[in-house]
Design an enzyme around this catalytic site. Structure first.
Site, mmCIF file in Angstrom:
data_model
loop_
_atom_site.group_PDB
_atom_site.id
_atom_site.type_symbol
_atom_site.label_atom_id
_atom_site.label_comp_id
_atom_site.label_asym_id
_atom_site.label_seq_id
_atom_site.Cartn_x
_atom_site.Cartn_y
_atom_site.Cartn_z
ATOM 1 N N HIS A 169 0.853 -1.197 0.000
ATOM 2 C CA HIS A 169 0.000 0.000 0.000
ATOM 3 C C HIS A 169 0.897 1.259 0.000
ATOM 4 O O HIS A 169 0.879 2.047 0.950
ATOM 5 C CB HIS A 169 -0.835 -0.070 1.279
ATOM 6 C CG HIS A 169 -1.919 0.948 1.415
ATOM 7 N ND1 HIS A 169 -1.722 2.301 1.406
ATOM 8 C CD2 HIS A 169 -3.257 0.791 1.585
ATOM 9 C CE1 HIS A 169 -2.867 2.939 1.579
ATOM 10 N NE2 HIS A 169 -3.804 2.066 1.682
ATOM 11 N N GLU A 273 -1.077 1.460 -5.289
ATOM 12 C CA GLU A 273 -0.913 0.235 -4.497
ATOM 13 C C GLU A 273 -0.995 -0.998 -5.396
ATOM 14 O O GLU A 273 -1.911 -1.100 -6.234
ATOM 15 C CB GLU A 273 -2.004 0.182 -3.425
ATOM 16 C CG GLU A 273 -2.067 1.435 -2.556
ATOM 17 C CD GLU A 273 -3.383 1.567 -1.809
ATOM 18 O OE1 GLU A 273 -3.972 0.516 -1.439
ATOM 19 O OE2 GLU A 273 -3.851 2.708 -1.620
HETATM 20 O O1 TA6 Z 1 -6.145 1.770 -0.165
HETATM 21 C C1 TA6 Z 1 -7.039 2.834 0.034
HETATM 22 C C2 TA6 Z 1 -7.675 2.665 1.409
HETATM 23 O O2 TA6 Z 1 -8.363 1.440 1.475
HETATM 24 C C3 TA6 Z 1 -8.579 3.864 1.672
HETATM 25 O O3 TA6 Z 1 -9.937 3.497 1.623
HETATM 26 C C4 TA6 Z 1 -8.127 4.345 3.059
HETATM 27 O O4 TA6 Z 1 -8.831 3.661 4.071
HETATM 28 C C5 TA6 Z 1 -6.648 3.962 3.016
HETATM 29 O O5 TA6 Z 1 -6.657 2.672 2.428
HETATM 30 C C6 TA6 Z 1 -5.905 4.062 4.327
HETATM 31 O O6 TA6 Z 1 -6.247 3.013 5.160
HETATM 32 P P1 TA6 Z 1 -5.537 2.924 6.617
HETATM 33 O O7 TA6 Z 1 -6.117 1.715 7.248
HETATM 34 O O8 TA6 Z 1 -4.058 2.809 6.380
HETATM 35 O O9 TA6 Z 1 -5.870 4.238 7.297
#
Ligand code: TA6
Length: 301
Positions: A169, A273
């Site tokens: 991510h 990601e």
């Molecule tokens: O990958 C995008 C996402 O799923 C968004 O919806 C947002 O929630 C982001 O990840 C960050 O997630 P986190 O759990 O690291 O705050």
């Protein structure tokens, strides 16, 4: 622990293990090609800056406060063994538990081109087994040099198949979210998570003018971030991944999150990601291994 790590896996002047202010162990990489840092908790790469770049390529929030059991804002969080919310138990952590539990170093070395290689393995516990009752090894290999290569490998050592969702991510550093465009996903279908979950198709380059949270599916494409402000391109090439998520929280969500680097740190990052999620989750057969590989490269233009 620090002394033992440096004795067994340190590489003089190139790979050093230190304890940070919050007591977490961090691997610091400083070789002829780049500087990088990785927190052993979560095998969380926090920074990477090749010698050729005056600005880091991987973004880390200036507000992030690493702490035991807490995810770090920025870098390259490892999302595993599910992506997003758990399918049935909302008490389980979003994006899985891998990024907030201890990992241990199993190997280190120097590549022929001088890049530094480090491999870590997730350390299972009663807590992780309660959420994920399967026998397996989860390894992350990071090769930090002029490019950054990350290999996330799931080995099913049990007697039955299991299904995983996963992501690297990664937060990429940009000059300004209003001055970038992303190419590579033209024509791909994506689930638009802003305002529900609608299936759409990407038309042309991706540009940003508000919260963007898209899961592109059935694509192995390389993405390129074209950064007109920093005058560089960032290439994100992958294998073993059929989903790509593109995310910026924009101002309202960033302020709610509170750890994106006030007042406008969110403008200097975009997440591209490399993922397997939704219709692209992966069945790992008993005795088999699945590896997702991503390579990042920055080029000044
Ligand atoms: O990958 C995008 C996402 O799923 C968004 O919806 C947002 O929630 C982001 O990840 C960050 O997630 P986190 O759990 O690291 O705050």
């Amino acid at each position: 622990m620090i002394t033992a790590l440096n004795t067994q896996f340190g590489i003089n002047g190139q790979l050093t293990f230190v304890e940070d202010a919050s007591g977490l162990v961090v691997a610091q990489i400083d070789n002829a090609l780049c500087r990088a840092s990785l927190c052993l908790q979560g095998a969380h790469l926090m920074s990477w800056q090749p010698e050729s770049q005056t600005v880091p390529v991987v973004w880390l929030s200036r507000d992030t406060k690493p702490a035991a059991g807490k995810s770090i804002r920025g870098g390259a969080p490892v999302c595993w063994p599910w992506f997003g919310a758990h399918a049935s138990d909302s008490a389980f952590p979003g994006h899985g538990f891998a990024r907030t539990v201890p990992w241990r170093v199993i190997e280190s070395g120097t590549e022929p081109d001088g890049a530094t290689r480090l491999t870590l393995r997730l350390v299972p516990s009663d807590k992780t087994r309660m959420q994920w009752p399967h026998d397996c090894n989860l390894d992350l290999t990071v090769i930090a040099g002029e490019t950054l290569r990350m290999e996330l490998s799931t080995e099913n050592t049990g007697a039955s198949d299991f299904v995983i969702g996963e992501a690297l991510h990664t937060y990429l550093q940009i000059g300004d979210i209003g001055a970038v465009r992303v190419t590579g996903l033209e024509g791909c279908e994506y689930w638009d998570k802003v305002g529900g979950s609608n299936l759409r198709r990407q038309d042309g380059d991706i540009v940003f003018s508000g919260e963007t949270d898209r899961v592109y599916v059935n694509t192995a494409a390389q993405c390129v971030i074209h950064d007109d402000k920093l005058k560089r391109r960032i290439y994100i090439a992958k294998s073993g991944s059929l989903s790509t998520v593109v995310w910026t929280p924009w101002i309202e969500k960033a302020n709610k999150m509170g750890d994106m680097g006030q007042p406008d740190g969110w403008r200097e990052m975009v997440c591209i990601e490399s993922v397997n999620a939704l219709e692209n989750v992966v069945t790992v057969a008993a005795g088999a291994r699945h590896t997702m590989i991503v390579e990042y490269r920055a080029e000044s233009v």
